[in-house]
Design a protein around this motif. Sequence first.
Motif, PDB file in Angstrom:
ATOM      1  N   TYR A   1       0.864   6.681  10.939  1.00 16.01           N
ATOM      2  CA  TYR A   1       0.279   5.946   9.831  1.00 16.01           C
ATOM      3  C   TYR A   1      -0.847   5.066  10.374  1.00 16.01           C
ATOM      4  CZ  TYR A   1       4.503   7.409   7.356  1.00 16.01           C
ATOM      5  OH  TYR A   1       5.517   8.146   6.794  1.00 16.01           O
ATOM      6  N   ASP A   2      -1.750   4.683   9.503  1.00 13.29           N
ATOM      7  CA  ASP A   2      -2.930   3.902   9.872  1.00 13.29           C
ATOM      8  C   ASP A   2      -3.837   4.712  10.797  1.00 13.29           C
ATOM      9  OD1 ASP A   2      -4.489   1.643   9.530  1.00 13.29           O
ATOM     10  OD2 ASP A   2      -3.724   0.691  11.338  1.00 13.29           O
TER      11      ASP A   2
ATOM     12  N   LYS B   1      -8.367   8.442   7.784  1.00 11.07           N
ATOM     13  CA  LYS B   1      -9.225   7.553   6.993  1.00 11.07           C
ATOM     14  C   LYS B   1     -10.664   8.058   6.988  1.00 11.07           C
ATOM     15  CE  LYS B   1      -6.445   3.403   7.543  1.00 11.07           C
ATOM     16  NZ  LYS B   1      -6.337   2.063   8.121  1.00 11.07           N
TER      17      LYS B   1
ATOM     18  N   CYS C   1      -1.652   3.620  -5.158  1.00 12.38           N
ATOM     19  CA  CYS C   1      -1.779   2.683  -4.039  1.00 12.38           C
ATOM     20  C   CYS C   1      -2.496   3.363  -2.861  1.00 12.38           C
ATOM     21  CB  CYS C   1      -0.405   2.197  -3.607  1.00 12.38           C
ATOM     22  SG  CYS C   1      -0.432   1.157  -2.138  1.00 12.38           S
TER      23      CYS C   1
ATOM     24  N   ASP D   1      -2.741   2.566   0.269  1.00 13.97           N
ATOM     25  CA  ASP D   1      -1.918   2.631   1.487  1.00 13.97           C
ATOM     26  C   ASP D   1      -0.876   3.733   1.390  1.00 13.97           C
ATOM     27  OD1 ASP D   1      -3.277   0.563   2.745  1.00 13.97           O
ATOM     28  OD2 ASP D   1      -1.860  -0.976   2.064  1.00 13.97           O
ATOM     29  N   GLU D   2      -0.243   3.866   0.239  1.00 15.76           N
ATOM     30  CA  GLU D   2       0.758   4.917   0.050  1.00 15.76           C
ATOM     31  C   GLU D   2       0.103   6.302   0.040  1.00 15.76           C
ATOM     32  OE1 GLU D   2       4.104   4.604   0.191  1.00 15.76           O
ATOM     33  OE2 GLU D   2       3.589   2.531   0.708  1.00 15.76           O
TER      34      GLU D   2
ATOM     35  N   HIS E   1      -2.607   7.072   1.703  1.00 16.46           N
ATOM     36  CA  HIS E   1      -2.927   7.334   3.117  1.00 16.46           C
ATOM     37  C   HIS E   1      -1.682   7.815   3.868  1.00 16.46           C
ATOM     38  CE1 HIS E   1      -4.365   6.835   7.213  1.00 16.46           C
ATOM     39  NE2 HIS E   1      -3.260   6.151   7.432  1.00 16.46           N
ATOM     40  N   LYS E   2      -0.571   7.136   3.648  1.00 21.89           N
ATOM     41  CA  LYS E   2       0.668   7.542   4.330  1.00 21.89           C
ATOM     42  C   LYS E   2       1.051   8.975   3.965  1.00 21.89           C
ATOM     43  CE  LYS E   2       2.794   2.990   4.857  1.00 21.89           C
ATOM     44  NZ  LYS E   2       3.894   2.114   4.424  1.00 21.89           N
TER      45      LYS E   2
END
Length: 168
Positions: A32-33, A38, A73, A75-76, A78-79
Amino acid sequence: MEVVATDTNMRSVLQYAVDYLQVRHIIVCGHYDCGGIKAACSVKDHALPLESWLSGIRDVYRLHQEELDAIDCPDERHKRMVELNVIEQCLNLFKTSDIQRRRRYTASRPEEFGCALPRIHAMVFSPGDGILRRLNVDYKKHLGDAIDVYHLYDDDPLLDETTQEEVI
């Protein structure tokens, strides 16, 4: 990690690992991240050679766009994109002749190997909490109707419902 069939370096390492080292397990691990995810999901030309590498990740987004776009979301989303990329790279490994040939060989000798090998494990590391998570992947479901296109051997246990647990 991107599993690209035309990447001679990756294929050489895979062949050596499978045929000579006879690895029993392959872990495909994303995190993640991830800056690569990204970058691939941004509207920006990153120039060659990075742009070529990112195009494979963009293909993953295209394949799963409906699911990803439904996640509000960022972030979600992306995950989930990280997880889907890991799953797609596992599928890309299954599609290689190196993996299929070795799995066919080991599956034909259950007294020696116990199950078809190598087993491919999809995992994601979370830097936020330090936890390594295993993704539960139904490879048969994900390959779906395309299995006839990629499947090189008729007796690979990937297609046998009774051995599904051994595959993942």
